[in-house]
Design a protein around this motif. Structure first.
Motif, PDB file in Angstrom:
ATOM      1  N   THR A   1       0.819  -1.218   0.000  1.00  0.00           N
ATOM      2  CA  THR A   1       0.000   0.000   0.000  1.00  0.00           C
ATOM      3  C   THR A   1       0.849   1.263   0.000  1.00  0.00           C
ATOM      4  N   ALA A   2       2.097   1.135  -0.429  1.00  0.00           N
ATOM      5  CA  ALA A   2       2.992   2.288  -0.449  1.00  0.00           C
ATOM      6  C   ALA A   2       2.422   3.434  -1.278  1.00  0.00           C
ATOM      7  N   GLU A   3       1.714   3.101  -2.332  1.00  0.00           N
ATOM      8  CA  GLU A   3       1.049   4.113  -3.167  1.00  0.00           C
ATOM      9  C   GLU A   3      -0.340   3.614  -3.518  1.00  0.00           C
ATOM     10  N   HIS A   4      -1.320   4.522  -3.483  1.00  0.00           N
ATOM     11  CA  HIS A   4      -2.653   4.080  -3.880  1.00  0.00           C
ATOM     12  C   HIS A   4      -2.725   3.949  -5.395  1.00  0.00           C
ATOM     13  N   THR A   5      -3.521   3.017  -5.857  1.00  0.00           N
ATOM     14  CA  THR A   5      -3.606   2.676  -7.274  1.00  0.00           C
ATOM     15  C   THR A   5      -4.518   3.621  -8.035  1.00  0.00           C
ATOM     16  N   GLU A   6      -5.560   4.083  -7.348  1.00  0.00           N
ATOM     17  CA  GLU A   6      -6.584   4.875  -8.040  1.00  0.00           C
ATOM     18  C   GLU A   6      -7.308   5.755  -7.043  1.00  0.00           C
ATOM     19  N   GLU A   7      -7.735   6.937  -7.493  1.00  0.00           N
ATOM     20  CA  GLU A   7      -8.592   7.801  -6.682  1.00  0.00           C
ATOM     21  C   GLU A   7      -9.531   8.550  -7.608  1.00  0.00           C
ATOM     22  N   ASN A   8     -10.796   8.623  -7.235  1.00  0.00           N
ATOM     23  CA  ASN A   8     -11.762   9.325  -8.086  1.00  0.00           C
ATOM     24  C   ASN A   8     -12.940   9.811  -7.257  1.00  0.00           C
ATOM     25  N   THR A   9     -13.807  10.564  -7.902  1.00  0.00           N
ATOM     26  CA  THR A   9     -15.027  11.065  -7.265  1.00  0.00           C
ATOM     27  C   THR A   9     -16.264  10.468  -7.921  1.00  0.00           C
ATOM     28  N   ASP A  10     -16.107   9.320  -8.568  1.00  0.00           N
ATOM     29  CA  ASP A  10     -17.264   8.642  -9.161  1.00  0.00           C
ATOM     30  C   ASP A  10     -18.274   8.289  -8.073  1.00  0.00           C
ATOM     31  N   ALA A  11     -19.541   8.375  -8.409  1.00  0.00           N
ATOM     32  CA  ALA A  11     -20.602   8.114  -7.434  1.00  0.00           C
ATOM     33  C   ALA A  11     -20.993   6.644  -7.474  1.00  0.00           C
ATOM     34  N   TRP A  12     -20.296   5.836  -6.690  1.00  0.00           N
ATOM     35  CA  TRP A  12     -20.628   4.420  -6.584  1.00  0.00           C
ATOM     36  C   TRP A  12     -21.602   4.229  -5.438  1.00  0.00           C
ATOM     37  N   TYR A  13     -22.467   3.231  -5.569  1.00  0.00           N
ATOM     38  CA  TYR A  13     -23.364   2.929  -4.464  1.00  0.00           C
ATOM     39  C   TYR A  13     -22.600   2.286  -3.315  1.00  0.00           C
ATOM     40  N   LEU A  14     -23.022   2.583  -2.093  1.00  0.00           N
ATOM     41  CA  LEU A  14     -22.528   1.849  -0.941  1.00  0.00           C
ATOM     42  C   LEU A  14     -22.942   0.385  -1.070  1.00  0.00           C
ATOM     43  N   ARG A  15     -22.255  -0.500  -0.366  1.00  0.00           N
ATOM     44  CA  ARG A  15     -22.604  -1.912  -0.444  1.00  0.00           C
ATOM     45  C   ARG A  15     -24.047  -2.121   0.011  1.00  0.00           C
ATOM     46  N   SER A  16     -24.826  -2.797  -0.824  1.00  0.00           N
ATOM     47  CA  SER A  16     -26.246  -3.019  -0.512  1.00  0.00           C
ATOM     48  C   SER A  16     -26.626  -4.493  -0.614  1.00  0.00           C
ATOM     49  N   LEU A  17     -25.668  -5.339  -1.045  1.00  0.00           N
ATOM     50  CA  LEU A  17     -25.830  -6.795  -1.037  1.00  0.00           C
ATOM     51  C   LEU A  17     -27.047  -7.239  -1.840  1.00  0.00           C
ATOM     52  N   CYS A  18     -28.071  -7.779  -1.185  1.00  0.00           N
ATOM     53  CA  CYS A  18     -29.213  -8.327  -1.921  1.00  0.00           C
ATOM     54  C   CYS A  18     -30.115  -7.255  -2.528  1.00  0.00           C
ATOM     55  N   ARG A  19     -29.889  -6.013  -2.193  1.00  0.00           N
ATOM     56  CA  ARG A  19     -30.667  -4.914  -2.782  1.00  0.00           C
ATOM     57  C   ARG A  19     -29.847  -4.241  -3.881  1.00  0.00           C
ATOM     58  N   ASP A  20     -30.546  -3.616  -4.839  1.00  0.00           N
ATOM     59  CA  ASP A  20     -29.837  -2.843  -5.862  1.00  0.00           C
ATOM     60  C   ASP A  20     -29.128  -1.650  -5.227  1.00  0.00           C
ATOM     61  N   GLU A  21     -29.766  -1.066  -4.214  1.00  0.00           N
ATOM     62  CA  GLU A  21     -29.185   0.070  -3.507  1.00  0.00           C
ATOM     63  C   GLU A  21     -29.855   0.210  -2.146  1.00  0.00           C
ATOM     64  N   LEU A  22     -29.160   0.843  -1.215  1.00  0.00           N
ATOM     65  CA  LEU A  22     -29.798   1.205   0.044  1.00  0.00           C
ATOM     66  C   LEU A  22     -30.733   2.376  -0.240  1.00  0.00           C
ATOM     67  N   PRO A  23     -31.947   2.370   0.290  1.00  0.00           N
ATOM     68  CA  PRO A  23     -32.933   3.400  -0.067  1.00  0.00           C
ATOM     69  C   PRO A  23     -32.440   4.835   0.070  1.00  0.00           C
ATOM     70  N   SER A  24     -31.683   5.119   1.110  1.00  0.00           N
ATOM     71  CA  SER A  24     -31.245   6.503   1.344  1.00  0.00           C
ATOM     72  C   SER A  24     -30.005   6.886   0.548  1.00  0.00           C
ATOM     73  N   ASP A  25     -29.354   5.910  -0.084  1.00  0.00           N
ATOM     74  CA  ASP A  25     -28.099   6.168  -0.790  1.00  0.00           C
ATOM     75  C   ASP A  25     -28.297   7.099  -1.980  1.00  0.00           C
ATOM     76  N   ARG A  26     -29.499   7.112  -2.528  1.00  0.00           N
ATOM     77  CA  ARG A  26     -29.780   7.963  -3.695  1.00  0.00           C
ATOM     78  C   ARG A  26     -29.699   9.453  -3.360  1.00  0.00           C
ATOM     79  N   HIS A  27     -29.672   9.786  -2.062  1.00  0.00           N
ATOM     80  CA  HIS A  27     -29.644  11.190  -1.653  1.00  0.00           C
ATOM     81  C   HIS A  27     -28.230  11.713  -1.422  1.00  0.00           C
ATOM     82  N   ALA A  28     -27.223  10.900  -1.717  1.00  0.00           N
ATOM     83  CA  ALA A  28     -25.832  11.334  -1.553  1.00  0.00           C
ATOM     84  C   ALA A  28     -25.531  12.512  -2.467  1.00  0.00           C
TER      85      ALA A  28
END
Length: 231
Positions: A75-102
């Motif tokens: 981990t001496a250097e990070h491989t990637e950094e961005n501001t892309d809007a990825w969903y938080l982990r929601s597992l069996c759901r497509d998304e956590l209901p409140s995540d759309r308000h980020a």
């Protein structure tokens, strides 16, 4: 899964916690040499007031990027950094209901065999982060196996004994994923404070469960400190 959103919704402890409270124009990343991390977390003041704008959220999520350069050789250097809007982990759901308000987010990754780490911070104006923790905890009550967005079959794995102490605003879990080249295990920490949520996904030993659990447990105090920088 990449979030689709319209444009409208589109450690040195920063020397001291006081610098964070006053707002530092160009903050250093959170480092591992912060003195007494556990004591600092315990002594930290309460969460900041709700952010007044999306611009404030985007500025603050930058404060939480961990610097793992002294953590491990991989981990001496990070491989990637961005501001892309990825969903938080929601597992069996497509998304956590409140995540759309980020309204603001930042992502940093370290990818070098045998280690894979993803660190993601997301902020909200009107939704408390605790609400998303509750939503994820609810999903975990019934979710056992699901299909990931890239086609992997993932099974939730019990982490016994738990790698981190139980906390109202923290969720941890592990997964066993079937890939084209075999089984890969990874573990996740998700924690909230104020109007921000921080997620760390980690795998070690090229997907070994025990090593991934150990790595994630070691990242836990660093994650807590990073969240303090944001919230």
């Amino acid at each position: 899964m990449l979030r689709r959103r319209t444009p409208l919704v589109l450690l040195s402890l920063l020397v001291t916690l006081g610098l964070v409270a006053c707002g530092t124009p160009e903050p250093a990343a959170l480092r591992l040499d912060a003195p007494s991390m556990k004591a600092a977390v315990k002594a930290a003041p309460g969460p900041r007031p709700a952010p007044k704008s999306a611009a404030e959220v985007r500025q603050r999520v930058r404060l939480g990027m961990m610097d793992l350069s002294g953590f491990r050789p991989e981990t001496a250097e990070h491989t990637e950094e961005n501001t892309d809007a990825w969903y938080l982990r929601s597992l069996c759901r497509d998304e956590l209901p409140s995540d759309r308000h980020a309204v603001g987010q930042r992502d940093r990754r370290w990818v070098k065999s045998p280690v894979w780490i993803r660190h993601y911070v997301v902020g909200f104006q009107k939704v408390p982060g605790r609400k998303l923790i509750d939503e994820l905890r609810s999903v975990l009550k019934t979710c056992r196996t699901y299909r990931t967005h890239d086609g992997r079959t993932s099974t939730i794995v019990a982490w016994r004994p738990p790698g981190v102490a139980a906390h109202r605003d923290v969720v941890t879990f592990c997964e066993r994923q079937k890939t084209d080249t075999g089984i890969v295990n990874q573990c996740t920490i998700m924690m909230a404070r104020g109007h921000y949520v921080m997620e760390v996904d980690a795998s070690d030993g090229d997907g070994d469960l025990k090593k991934s659990q150990a790595l994630t447990a070691k990242l836990y105090p660093l994650t807590a400190m990073a969240l303090l920088m944001v919230s």
